[in-house]
Design a protein around this motif. Structure first.
Motif, PDB file in Angstrom:
ATOM      1  N   THR A 124      -3.268 -11.826   1.576  1.00 13.99           N
ATOM      2  CA  THR A 124      -3.057 -10.940   0.430  1.00 13.99           C
ATOM      3  C   THR A 124      -2.228  -9.723   0.814  1.00 13.99           C
ATOM      4  O   THR A 124      -1.361  -9.277   0.046  1.00 13.99           O
ATOM      5  N   LEU A 125      -2.471  -9.177   2.002  1.00 11.46           N
ATOM      6  CA  LEU A 125      -1.667  -8.043   2.440  1.00 11.46           C
ATOM      7  C   LEU A 125      -0.206  -8.460   2.621  1.00 11.46           C
ATOM      8  O   LEU A 125       0.707  -7.692   2.294  1.00 11.46           O
ATOM      9  N   GLN A 126       0.036  -9.673   3.130  1.00 12.43           N
ATOM     10  CA  GLN A 126       1.417 -10.162   3.210  1.00 12.43           C
ATOM     11  C   GLN A 126       2.061 -10.174   1.827  1.00 12.43           C
ATOM     12  O   GLN A 126       3.227  -9.790   1.661  1.00 12.43           O
ATOM     13  N   LEU A 127       1.304 -10.616   0.825  1.00 16.44           N
ATOM     14  CA  LEU A 127       1.817 -10.648  -0.541  1.00 16.44           C
ATOM     15  C   LEU A 127       2.171  -9.248  -1.017  1.00 16.44           C
ATOM     16  O   LEU A 127       3.260  -9.019  -1.575  1.00 16.44           O
ATOM     17  N   VAL A 170      -4.966  -4.150  10.355  1.00 13.87           N
ATOM     18  CA  VAL A 170      -5.278  -2.788   9.913  1.00 13.87           C
ATOM     19  C   VAL A 170      -4.125  -1.843  10.250  1.00 13.87           C
ATOM     20  O   VAL A 170      -3.796  -0.935   9.470  1.00 13.87           O
ATOM     21  N   ARG A 171      -3.485  -2.054  11.394  1.00 13.66           N
ATOM     22  CA  ARG A 171      -2.308  -1.237  11.735  1.00 13.66           C
ATOM     23  C   ARG A 171      -1.231  -1.378  10.658  1.00 13.66           C
ATOM     24  O   ARG A 171      -0.625  -0.382  10.233  1.00 13.66           O
ATOM     25  N   ALA A 172      -0.992  -2.594  10.196  1.00 11.96           N
ATOM     26  CA  ALA A 172      -0.006  -2.805   9.135  1.00 11.96           C
ATOM     27  C   ALA A 172      -0.439  -2.137   7.837  1.00 11.96           C
ATOM     28  O   ALA A 172       0.387  -1.569   7.104  1.00 11.96           O
ATOM     29  N   LEU A 173      -1.723  -2.200   7.534  1.00 15.43           N
ATOM     30  CA  LEU A 173      -2.257  -1.540   6.344  1.00 15.43           C
ATOM     31  C   LEU A 173      -1.973  -0.040   6.406  1.00 15.43           C
ATOM     32  O   LEU A 173      -1.517   0.574   5.428  1.00 15.43           O
ATOM     33  N   ILE A 174      -2.225   0.547   7.562  1.00 17.12           N
ATOM     34  CA  ILE A 174      -1.993   1.979   7.764  1.00 17.12           C
ATOM     35  C   ILE A 174      -0.518   2.325   7.605  1.00 17.12           C
ATOM     36  O   ILE A 174      -0.148   3.274   6.900  1.00 17.12           O
ATOM     37  N   PHE A 175       0.337   1.550   8.261  1.00 14.66           N
ATOM     38  CA  PHE A 175       1.754   1.897   8.260  1.00 14.66           C
ATOM     39  C   PHE A 175       2.444   1.586   6.942  1.00 14.66           C
ATOM     40  O   PHE A 175       3.432   2.241   6.593  1.00 14.66           O
ATOM     41  N   THR A 217      -5.036 -16.426  -0.850  1.00 15.55           N
ATOM     42  CA  THR A 217      -5.334 -15.012  -1.007  1.00 15.55           C
ATOM     43  C   THR A 217      -6.805 -14.785  -1.333  1.00 15.55           C
ATOM     44  O   THR A 217      -7.598 -15.721  -1.422  1.00 15.55           O
ATOM     45  N   LEU A 218      -7.179 -13.534  -1.543  1.00 14.61           N
ATOM     46  CA  LEU A 218      -8.566 -13.158  -1.791  1.00 14.61           C
ATOM     47  C   LEU A 218      -9.157 -13.901  -2.978  1.00 14.61           C
ATOM     48  O   LEU A 218      -8.481 -14.130  -3.984  1.00 14.61           O
TER      49      LEU A 218
END
Length: 521
Positions: A216-219, A136-141, A244-245
């Motif tokens: 998926t976020l890595q992608l 979630v931290r990576a999602l935010i940043f 992925t999802l």
């Protein structure tokens, strides 16, 4: 997530959250944990709080209104508005509005998520909570750095722990490298036999879903680098293939419409007019509506309606708005009530405001979902990667992505259901034709998700869709579509030693026309 739990944490969030790395009274806020500390507060509550804040659904959430809607939605010609303070529609700069996401994100997203990681990283009973918090931290940043460029990252939120009161601005290139590392490590470390975080309002602690989310976020992070580091983009697209999802894994936060302003879907609050005249004067852009209409897109009669309101002073919706595809009409961007040459009532398309297409009430339910990351996005990104790098069958990923981008709408409301047959018919009528088509579909999808932050980021990465910019008098970009948000001017006072070099090193200047590192011509 139970309604009672959501209400509890969101009511607490306004008083419990500490200031972030870049706000007034920084030292005090980062050295006094006030209402919670390691001995008296369950870190699960902070995960809920951070997730709610990321979706723009806590307190007044004015950053969603100002950043996502007033600015990004109109940059991307998803929405159009003649309301004077919707500055993004005309490429005008309102520094308070472009600073809103920075201010709220550091105080209400970054601080609690960093607290979780710092409090739990050495506690085995919180193993999965720690890893989810890292994701979630990576999602935010990613969103923060995509909006502004170089930002406080590695030292942000650590004032209480490491006495770093004036965090440095990390270079975006370094931020992206660390985001990929963090999400990769955290995803791999998730343990299906470990804890199921009770504070997870997105997946309710389902570790398998979080793993697929992490891949998926890595992608998505890696594909942002296609202009500046295609080899890294290719390597991560290869790595996550098949992980992925799935169509059952869409990540969203379902809101509690009975909980008052703190738990409502913030997009609905704005578009229903809680903040002013938005209910009557914010419409789908003609760019968006014309695309759907000219392609016989079945989403049109779900996403848009006319005659939603008859009177600008009456916030009561009509019981039977017109969802007919033939009746839909988008409003041009770059118009207002009084500027010569840009007066909305003089436009050839104008008949009355109720005749322009409003966002459908399916999208603006107070207890509706805010979508975060979806299977449809993952498949369209995989189609993009397959085309660019020769990884698999781009057409198959495209077909999967477009069909899912149509059928996922049922998660807003049962009335928004589009049948599989209708979705497949659209896919058959619009067979795969390359990168432009894939990324136009990504634009339609992210606009339908009301995630205009992501629509803008992907536009800057790919150049699609091919939008005609507006040229409103005295705009701040010489009639070009903006590329980033300027840094908040308050940073010159609150964090001057670090702000100065960052402000001076933005390619193209610290302006709406400057560019973030990955945004190359």
């Amino acid at each position: 997530m139970k309604t009672k739990f959501i209400k509890h944490i969101t009511l607490l969030s306004a008083t419990l959250l500490l200031g972030a790395g870049c706000t007034k009274d920084f030292v005090e806020r980062n050295t006094n944990p006030n209402s919670y500390n390691q001995t008296n507060f369950d870190p699960n509550y902070m995960l809920t709080s951070a997730e709610l804040a990321y979706t723009g659904s806590t307190d007044f959430a004015y950053e969603t209104w100002r950043g996502n809607l007033i600015y990004c939605s109109t940059f991307m010609q998803g929405f159009s508005s003649v309301v004077s303070y919707w500055a993004g529609d005309k490429y005008l700069l309102n520094e308070g509005y472009t600073a809103a996401y920075w201010e709220k994100s550091y105080s209400e997203q970054v601080k609690p998520i960093v607290d979780i990681i710092e409090w739990t990283k050495d506690k085995p009973q919180y193993k999965n909570l720690t890893q989810i918090a890292r994701i979630v931290r990576a999602l935010i940043f990613q969103r923060l750095t995509d909006l502004y460029g170089d930002v406080p990252y590695s030292e942000a939120g650590l004032g209480y722990y490491e006495k770093v009161f004036y965090p440095k601005y990390d270079k975006q290139e370094a931020i992206y490298a660390d985001l990929l590392k963090e999400v990769s490590e955290a995803t791999d470390a998730l343990d299906a036999g470990g804890d199921r975080p009770a504070g997870d309002a997105i997946y309710q602690g389902n570790i398998d879903k979080w793993k697929r989310f992490g891949y998926t976020l890595q992608l998505r992070i890696a594909m942002r680098l296609t202009k500046v580091d295609p080899e890294t983009a290719k390597s991560y697209a290869t790595k996550v293939a098949g992980k992925t999802l799935t169509i059952e894994d869409d990540a969203f936060l379902k809101h509690d419409g009975s909980g008052g302003r703190t738990t409502n879907n913030r997009n609905s609050q704005v578009l229903l007019g809680d903040g002013g005249q938005e209910n009557f004067y914010v419409k789908w852009s003609n760019t968006f509506i014309n695309n759907l209409k000219s392609n016989n897109d079945p989403r049109l009669s779900v996403l848009a309606c006319t005659k939603l309101y008859d009177d600008e002073n009456d916030k009561t919706q009509n019981a039977n708005p017109n969802f007919s595809a033939a009746a839909q009409k988008g409003m041009p961007n770059g118009l207002d009530f009084s500027t010569p040459g840009h007066i909305v009532t003089a436009d050839p398309s104008f008949t009355s405001f109720p005749d322009y297409s409003s966002p459908s009430p399916y999208l603006t339910k107070r207890d509706g979902p805010t979508f975060i990351l979806t299977y449809a996005e993952s498949e369209l990104l995989l189609a993009d990667a397959a085309e660019r790098f020769g990884l698999g069958d781009a057409a198959t990923h495209y077909n999967n992505g477009v069909k899912a981008a149509i059928t996922y709408l049922k998660q807003y409301d049962a009335g928004a259901t589009i049948s599989d047959n209708a979705a497949q018919a659209y896919v058959n009528a619009h067979p795969y034709a390359g990168l432009e088509q894939t990324n136009v579909q990504y634009w339609i999808l992210t606009c339908s998700m009301l995630d205009f932050y992501e629509a803008w980021a992907n536009y800057r990465r790919t150049g699609y869709p091919d939008l005609d910019p507006v040229n409103f008098p005295n705009n701040a970009t010489s009639g070009t579509i903006p590329r980033r948000f300027p840094y908040p001017s308050a940073e010159a006072v609150n964090n001057p030693d670090n702000y100065g070099p960052a402000h001076g090193s933005v390619p193209g200047g610290d302006l709406l026309t400057g560019r973030v590192w990955w945004d190359k011509q």
